[in-house]
Design a protein around this motif. Structure first.
Motif, PDB file in Angstrom:
ATOM      1  N   GLY A  14       0.808  -1.213   0.000  1.00 58.35           N
ATOM      2  CA  GLY A  14       0.000   0.000   0.000  1.00 58.35           C
ATOM      3  C   GLY A  14       0.835   1.253   0.000  1.00 58.35           C
ATOM      4  O   GLY A  14       0.343   2.298  -0.367  1.00 58.35           O
ATOM      5  N   THR A  15       2.102   1.160   0.400  1.00 54.65           N
ATOM      6  CA  THR A  15       2.955   2.344   0.377  1.00 54.65           C
ATOM      7  C   THR A  15       4.251   2.018  -0.340  1.00 54.65           C
ATOM      8  O   THR A  15       4.755   0.902  -0.254  1.00 54.65           O
ATOM      9  CB  THR A  15       3.292   2.827   1.787  1.00 54.65           C
ATOM     10  N   LEU A  16       4.781   3.008  -1.061  1.00 52.99           N
ATOM     11  CA  LEU A  16       6.005   2.813  -1.831  1.00 52.99           C
ATOM     12  C   LEU A  16       6.766   4.127  -1.813  1.00 52.99           C
ATOM     13  O   LEU A  16       6.219   5.154  -2.193  1.00 52.99           O
ATOM     14  CB  LEU A  16       5.641   2.434  -3.267  1.00 52.99           C
ATOM     15  N   SER A  17       8.000   4.100  -1.325  1.00 55.97           N
ATOM     16  CA  SER A  17       8.741   5.358  -1.265  1.00 55.97           C
ATOM     17  C   SER A  17       9.281   5.682  -2.648  1.00 55.97           C
ATOM     18  O   SER A  17       9.955   4.867  -3.272  1.00 55.97           O
ATOM     19  CB  SER A  17       9.868   5.258  -0.247  1.00 55.97           C
ATOM     20  N   VAL A  18       8.949   6.885  -3.144  1.00 50.40           N
ATOM     21  CA  VAL A  18       9.310   7.247  -4.508  1.00 50.40           C
ATOM     22  C   VAL A  18      10.580   8.090  -4.529  1.00 50.40           C
ATOM     23  O   VAL A  18      11.500   7.815  -5.283  1.00 50.40           O
ATOM     24  CB  VAL A  18       8.157   8.012  -5.178  1.00 50.40           C
ATOM     25  N   ASP A  19      10.640   9.135  -3.685  1.00 49.72           N
ATOM     26  CA  ASP A  19      11.754  10.060  -3.818  1.00 49.72           C
ATOM     27  C   ASP A  19      12.050  10.708  -2.477  1.00 49.72           C
ATOM     28  O   ASP A  19      11.189  10.765  -1.602  1.00 49.72           O
ATOM     29  CB  ASP A  19      11.411  11.131  -4.862  1.00 49.72           C
ATOM     30  N   LEU A  20      13.279  11.177  -2.359  1.00 49.98           N
ATOM     31  CA  LEU A  20      13.704  11.897  -1.158  1.00 49.98           C
ATOM     32  C   LEU A  20      14.058  13.311  -1.598  1.00 49.98           C
ATOM     33  O   LEU A  20      14.692  13.501  -2.616  1.00 49.98           O
ATOM     34  CB  LEU A  20      14.916  11.197  -0.550  1.00 49.98           C
ATOM     35  N   SER A  21      13.618  14.296  -0.810  1.00 50.27           N
ATOM     36  CA  SER A  21      13.869  15.666  -1.229  1.00 50.27           C
ATOM     37  C   SER A  21      15.343  15.999  -1.080  1.00 50.27           C
ATOM     38  O   SER A  21      16.106  15.273  -0.447  1.00 50.27           O
ATOM     39  CB  SER A  21      13.031  16.633  -0.402  1.00 50.27           C
ATOM     40  N   GLU A  22      15.751  17.130  -1.670  1.00 50.55           N
ATOM     41  CA  GLU A  22      17.174  17.481  -1.718  1.00 50.55           C
ATOM     42  C   GLU A  22      17.772  17.637  -0.324  1.00 50.55           C
ATOM     43  O   GLU A  22      18.894  17.236  -0.070  1.00 50.55           O
ATOM     44  CB  GLU A  22      17.342  18.799  -2.500  1.00 50.55           C
TER      45      GLU A  22
END
Lengths: 111, 158, 113
Positions: free
Chosen positions: B114-122
Motif C-alpha cells: 500500500g505504500t512505496l517510497s518514490v523520492d527523497l527531497s534534496e
C-alpha cells in the motif's frame, strides 16, 4: 504432518506470486504495478522458501533459506525505489485516479 | 554488540553438544543463551542489549503483521473486476537523520503493501511516498510516522 | 505417510503450474508494456519467480542443491535490474526525451557525468 504443512505453504506462496503477476497485468500505471510486483512477489517467494525450510528442517538448509529471504527483502525495495524514481522523473503517464501529488515540482534532474 | 555474538556462540555450542543439527534445537539454544545472559546481566555494565533486542523483536513482529494484513487489500483490488484504489503521492517529514535510519525507513515503507517510497527531497527532510489506498492525507501521514518510523527510531536510538 | 507424500507431490505440481501461468503473463507485459519502466518491473518480478520456481523444484525433486542456485540467481538478478534502471536513467537524459528542469542540453554525445 510435515508434508501437509509444506504443501499448504507451497500453494499459498505460489498463489501470491500469481496475484503479483496478475497485478502487473491489470493495474493502471507503473507506480501501482510496482506495489503488486514488489510486495506480493517477495511475500510469495518468502513463503515458498519457508516451506522449503519446514520440509528439510536441517540447520544448514535453514540458514541458507534465511539468507535467501534476507537477500530478497533487502534487494526488492531498493530496486522498487530506483524503478519508481526513474519512472516518475522520466515523466511516464500516471493514472488519472491519482488525486493528490505533492511531489510535483519538487523533484528535479539530476538526483 | 558483542553480547549478541556471545548469544549465537551459546546456541552453536548447544547445537553441537546435542549432536542434532536441526533448526529447532538452534533456536532453543538462542532462547536459552538469552536467558543465561539475562541472569548474569549485572556483570555487564554499559550494555543496551537487553533493551534493544525486545524492541527489535517488536519491530519485526509489527512489520510481519502489517505485511500479511495489508497485502490482502492489494490482493482484493487485483482479483476483483474494477478498481477500488485511490492512489496519491504525499510527502512525509522525516525525523530520521543518519543514512542508516533513512535507509531503513524508506525500505520498510516500500515493503509494507500500500505504500512505496518514490523520492527523497534534496535537503533529506521529506520522503515522498506513493500510497495506493489514500483516503485521508493527514491520517495516512500520522499512521506512517507513529507506526513504522517511531518503532525504527526506538530500535536505532535506544 | 503415503497420503502425505501424495499430497505434497500434487501441491508441488499445482504450485509449479501457477508459477508458469504467472511467468506467461509477465512475458506478455514484457512484450507489450507501454513504457520502459513497465518492462523493467516485469523482468524484476520474473527473476523473483525464477527463484521461487527453483525452491519448489528443490522440494519436488528432493535435491537441496537447487537452493544454492537460487541464492546465486537472487544476487545476480538484482544487479541486472540495477543496470537496466541506470541505463534508462541515462538514456532518457541524453536523448532529451524527458526534458530536464534545470538547463536543456541537447548536445548529442556530450559528456555528462
Amino acid at each position: 504432518m510435515i508434508e501437509y504443512l509444506t504443501g499448504i505453504l507451497l500453494i499459498i506462496g505460489s498463489f501470491f506470486c500469481l496475484v503479483a503477476a496478475l497485478g502487473v497485468i491489470r493495474l493502471p500505471d507503473s507506480l501501482t504495478r510496482m506495489h503488486a510486483a514488489t510486495k506480493a512477489g517477495s511475500l510469495g517467494a518468502g513463503l515458498l522458501v519457508i516451506a522449503h525450510a519446514v520440509f528439510y528442517q536441517e540447520l544448514g538448509i535453514s540458514l541458507r533459506a534465511v539468507s535467501i529471504i534476507a537477500i530478497l527483502l533487502f534487494t526488492a525495495p531498493v530496486a522498487a525505489h530506483l524503478i519508481a524514481r526513474t519512472s516518475y522523473r522520466s515523466g511516464e503517464a500516471i493514472s488519472d485516479r491519482t488525486w493528490i501529488d505533492e511531489l510535483k515540482g519538487n523533484g528535479g534532474w539530476p538526483g | 554488540m558483542p553480547l549478541f555474538i556471545l548469544n549465537i556462540v551459546f546456541a552453536a555450542v548447544f547445537t553441537l553438544l546435542t549432536g542434532s543439527a536441526r533448526i529447532g534445537v538452534f533456536m532453543f539454544g538462542c532462547i536459552l543463551g538469552y536467558g543465561i545472559l539475562w541472569l548474569s546481566s549485572p556483570l555487564y555494565k554499559d550494555t543496551r542489549y537487553f533493551k534493544k533486542l525486545p524492541k527489535t523483536v517488536n519491530l519485526i513482529t509489527y512489520f510481519l503483521k502489517e505485511l500479511f494484513v495489508s497485502n490482502l487489500r492489494v490482493l482484493w483490488d487485483v482479483i476483483t473486476p474494477g478498481h477500488i484504489s485511490r492512489p496519491g503521492i504525499i510527502g512525509i517529514p522525516l525525523d530520521a537523520e543518519t543514512d542508516l535510519e533513512i535507509f531503513l525507513v524508506a525500505n520498510l515503507i516500500s515493503l509494507t503493501p500500500g505504500t512505496l517510497s518514490v523520492d527523497l527531497s534534496e535537503d533529506r527532510k521529506t520522503l515522498f511516498v506513493h500510497v495506493m489506498f489514500l483516503e485521508n492525507v493527514a491520517a495516512a501521514r500520522a499512521d506512517i510516522k507513529n507506526g513504522l518510523e517511531k518503532r525504527i527510531l526506538e530500535v536505532m536510538r535506544s | 505417510m503415503m497420503t502425505g507424500n501424495l499430497f505434497l507431490s500434487g501441491a508441488g505440481q499445482i504450485a509449479m503450474a501457477m508459477l508458469l501461468a504467472a511467468m506467461v503473463m509477465l512475458l506478455w507485459r514484457l512484450a507489450k508494456g507501454p513504457g520502459a519502466a513497465d518492462r523493467v518491473i516485469a523482468l524484476d518480478l520474473l527473476s523473483v519467480l525464477v527463484v521461487a520456481f527453483l525452491v519448489i523444484l528443490s522440494i519436488h525433486t528432493g535435491k537441496s542443491t537447487y537452493l544454492d542456485v537460487a541464492i546465486a540467481y537472487a544476487c545476480i538478478a538484482f544487479l541486472g535490474t540495477i543496470a537496466l534502471v541506470r541505463f534508462i536513467h541515462k538514456s532518457g537524459r541524453k536523448s532529451g526525451l524527458h526534458p530536464p528542469q534545470s538547463a536543456p542540453d541537447s548536445t548529442k554525445g556530450g559528456s555528462d557525468d
